[in-house]
Scaffold this motif. Sequence first.
Motif, PDB file in Angstrom:
ATOM      1  N   ARG A 103      84.481   4.135 -44.095  1.00  0.00           N
ATOM      2  CA  ARG A 103      83.669   4.254 -45.313  1.00  0.00           C
ATOM      3  C   ARG A 103      83.436   2.892 -45.950  1.00  0.00           C
ATOM      4  O   ARG A 103      82.356   2.599 -46.462  1.00  0.00           O
ATOM      5  N   LEU A 104      84.495   2.055 -45.922  1.00  0.00           N
ATOM      6  CA  LEU A 104      84.351   0.704 -46.489  1.00  0.00           C
ATOM      7  C   LEU A 104      83.301  -0.092 -45.731  1.00  0.00           C
ATOM      8  O   LEU A 104      82.496  -0.818 -46.342  1.00  0.00           O
ATOM      9  N   ARG A 105      83.292   0.021 -44.403  1.00  0.00           N
ATOM     10  CA  ARG A 105      82.315  -0.731 -43.606  1.00  0.00           C
ATOM     11  C   ARG A 105      80.891  -0.362 -44.012  1.00  0.00           C
ATOM     12  O   ARG A 105      80.031  -1.237 -44.189  1.00  0.00           O
ATOM     13  N   SER A 106      80.632   0.924 -44.194  1.00  0.00           N
ATOM     14  CA  SER A 106      79.284   1.352 -44.598  1.00  0.00           C
ATOM     15  C   SER A 106      78.923   0.782 -45.965  1.00  0.00           C
ATOM     16  O   SER A 106      77.786   0.308 -46.182  1.00  0.00           O
ATOM     17  N   ALA A 107      79.880   0.814 -46.910  1.00  0.00           N
ATOM     18  CA  ALA A 107      79.595   0.301 -48.252  1.00  0.00           C
ATOM     19  C   ALA A 107      79.370  -1.202 -48.241  1.00  0.00           C
ATOM     20  O   ALA A 107      78.476  -1.722 -48.929  1.00  0.00           O
ATOM     21  N   VAL A 108      80.174  -1.943 -47.457  1.00  0.00           N
ATOM     22  CA  VAL A 108      80.024  -3.402 -47.389  1.00  0.00           C
ATOM     23  C   VAL A 108      78.703  -3.763 -46.713  1.00  0.00           C
ATOM     24  O   VAL A 108      78.000  -4.697 -47.149  1.00  0.00           O
ATOM     25  N   ASP A 109      78.365  -3.045 -45.644  1.00  0.00           N
ATOM     26  CA  ASP A 109      77.081  -3.301 -44.984  1.00  0.00           C
ATOM     27  C   ASP A 109      75.933  -3.186 -45.983  1.00  0.00           C
ATOM     28  O   ASP A 109      75.042  -4.062 -46.064  1.00  0.00           O
ATOM     29  N   ALA A 110      75.948  -2.113 -46.759  1.00  0.00           N
ATOM     30  CA  ALA A 110      74.840  -1.875 -47.694  1.00  0.00           C
ATOM     31  C   ALA A 110      74.795  -2.930 -48.801  1.00  0.00           C
ATOM     32  O   ALA A 110      73.727  -3.484 -49.107  1.00  0.00           O
ATOM     33  N   SER A 111      75.947  -3.213 -49.418  1.00  0.00           N
ATOM     34  CA  SER A 111      75.941  -4.154 -50.548  1.00  0.00           C
ATOM     35  C   SER A 111      75.653  -5.584 -50.103  1.00  0.00           C
ATOM     36  O   SER A 111      74.909  -6.322 -50.772  1.00  0.00           O
ATOM     37  N   ALA A 112      76.231  -6.014 -48.958  1.00  0.00           N
ATOM     38  CA  ALA A 112      75.994  -7.388 -48.486  1.00  0.00           C
ATOM     39  C   ALA A 112      74.548  -7.574 -48.050  1.00  0.00           C
ATOM     40  O   ALA A 112      73.922  -8.606 -48.338  1.00  0.00           O
ATOM     41  N   ASP A 113      73.984  -6.583 -47.332  1.00  0.00           N
ATOM     42  CA  ASP A 113      72.577  -6.678 -46.923  1.00  0.00           C
ATOM     43  C   ASP A 113      71.665  -6.736 -48.143  1.00  0.00           C
ATOM     44  O   ASP A 113      70.676  -7.500 -48.168  1.00  0.00           O
ATOM     45  N   ARG A 114      71.983  -5.933 -49.129  1.00  0.00           N
ATOM     46  CA  ARG A 114      71.156  -5.933 -50.341  1.00  0.00           C
ATOM     47  C   ARG A 114      71.202  -7.299 -51.038  1.00  0.00           C
ATOM     48  O   ARG A 114      70.181  -7.829 -51.474  1.00  0.00           O
ATOM     49  N   ARG A 115      72.381  -7.874 -51.145  1.00  0.00           N
ATOM     50  CA  ARG A 115      72.524  -9.193 -51.793  1.00  0.00           C
ATOM     51  C   ARG A 115      71.817 -10.267 -50.976  1.00  0.00           C
ATOM     52  O   ARG A 115      71.129 -11.139 -51.540  1.00  0.00           O
ATOM     53  N   LEU A 116      71.957 -10.221 -49.643  1.00  0.00           N
ATOM     54  CA  LEU A 116      71.316 -11.237 -48.812  1.00  0.00           C
ATOM     55  C   LEU A 116      69.797 -11.129 -48.884  1.00  0.00           C
ATOM     56  O   LEU A 116      69.083 -12.152 -48.961  1.00  0.00           O
TER      57      LEU A 116
END
Length: 578
Positions: A103-116
């Motif tokens: 679950r953490l991987r999915s959340a980090v993927d989404a937030s980091a991609d959004r910030r980048l």
Amino acid sequence: MKGEVFSMSFIDPILRRIFRSKSDEQEIPDPQAQDSSAPQAAASEAPKSVSVPALKLPPEHAVFRLWELRQQQAGWLPRPELRLEMPQGAALPEGGLDGELSRLRSAVDASADRRLRQIQSAQKDAAAEEGQEPPPPDLDASVTAFISKDSLTAWLLIYPPSGQGREVDGEILNAAVKDQGLLFGVDEKLLEELPRQPDRYFRLIPAARGQAAVNGTDGHIVELFPRSTERKASVGQNGQVDYTSLNFINNVEEGAPICKIILPTAGVPGRTVRDKELPAKDGRPAPVPKGRNTEISEDGTTLVAAISGHVEYSGRTFQVKPLMDIPGNVDFSSGNINFLGDVHIHGDIRSGFSVRATGSVTVDGVVEACTVEAGTDLLISGGVQGDSQAVIRAQKGVFAQYLENATVYAKESLRTNCIINCKVYCDGVVEVTKGPIIGGTVHAARAVNADSVGSRVETRTDVILGGQPCEDQEYELLVQESQELEKEQKKTGRKPNSPDKLSKMSKLRMQLIVNQKKLEMLEKERESEDREDFSRCRLSCGSVYPKTVLTIGTVIYRFDRKITPCEAGLFDGEIRLI
């Protein structure tokens, strides 16, 4: 040093100069001037956490690209390390570490991609306007929250600012906490100190902890009386069993406790970090073994006796049976005893009297030429002197110091120190401990164990094994009684008609019907039983004397000499000595 959370006192001041951004200019004190004991003190005060493996991300992941952009702007800083550090005393939710990391991987993927994408989009717009390599866009630090599956723990992941954007501060943190709906268990002190921590970026920081629901405990029963009475007597120095040490009576006074009832506890609801209630299960009450003549106390914590008597566990409940306590002898002072319960006689049962009880009968003294019938066990501490007239009957076991000149029926087992000139019928095993069987007949369904059988003066002694002796004898007595009733009925029928004749004929007919029903029931039981298996029948004793006759089924063996020791059984249709 990976995966550890440090306070400012842990960080070398020189490294702090490398880590700080343009807007983080401040004077760093000389490390030599600091108290050398400070790191140890800080370490002892740091909150403990449960360390777990870091989330594995590929080198091309958006988190590392953001980290590289931060390095280009602010200088060297540690690589991102995302661990689900749990506060002390907290446990991972159901599903375990693998489920939470997924679950953490999915959340980090989404937030980091959004910030980048946000940074890249701003850079693209700036490049289109100026036509050259644009500087990093000015973006404030951003905060995202990750909440565990059970909603009891929330972590903050802070992305650093870009360009001349604002470093994370209390205002940004409070706004992020509010936007993420973290309303319960937020670590306000952490939020206050976090902007000053050098490792605040690219880390998972436990920022809120909910309160887990606590299910109630189930109730249970603490029993103060045994469910079964151990039938074990002490053995004296001469090897004989002391039947006075047996005690089948569990006396209880009215109002005395039989069981303690431990009540269930109510569950304590929990709260999630989003301030939602987590329901808790209340404990289940224990089934109370409340039986006849017992009651539950007003506060519900005790099962007590409603009457004075004998405590017995039967089926699934404790019950108190009425106990008749005879302080002396059964004689003319007491009369015959007929009681629906247990009877305890502290003296003797004199000749000519009878004692009948639906429960157990305990006799501290001697049984003379009388009738004693017990609905369960019969214990005679002093023994039986029957004068060839005593009839002893128990629906379970008979336990006696000795048996002499009596007829004895035991449905389950019989234990005594010696048997002399008795008729014994036992549907189980006859145990004669350290004593002889002399004279009479002992008929046991399974086995007879004795110190000796017969006597030196060659007294005729019969041992019969197999069948169901008590049932067989009861059947024969019923047949005999029915025949006598029929004779009496014919005799009465020849008399002149009168009210007495009609009354007597009616009673005789009723008694015949009752006997016929009993005979039919016994016949069904006899048909359902395996009455032909004699292979397990055994006679075991230290010595057998001449004139002892052993019968197993229809096979007879007559002992014509003394045999020491002796064990005999039926093999291939004949009785053999083993």
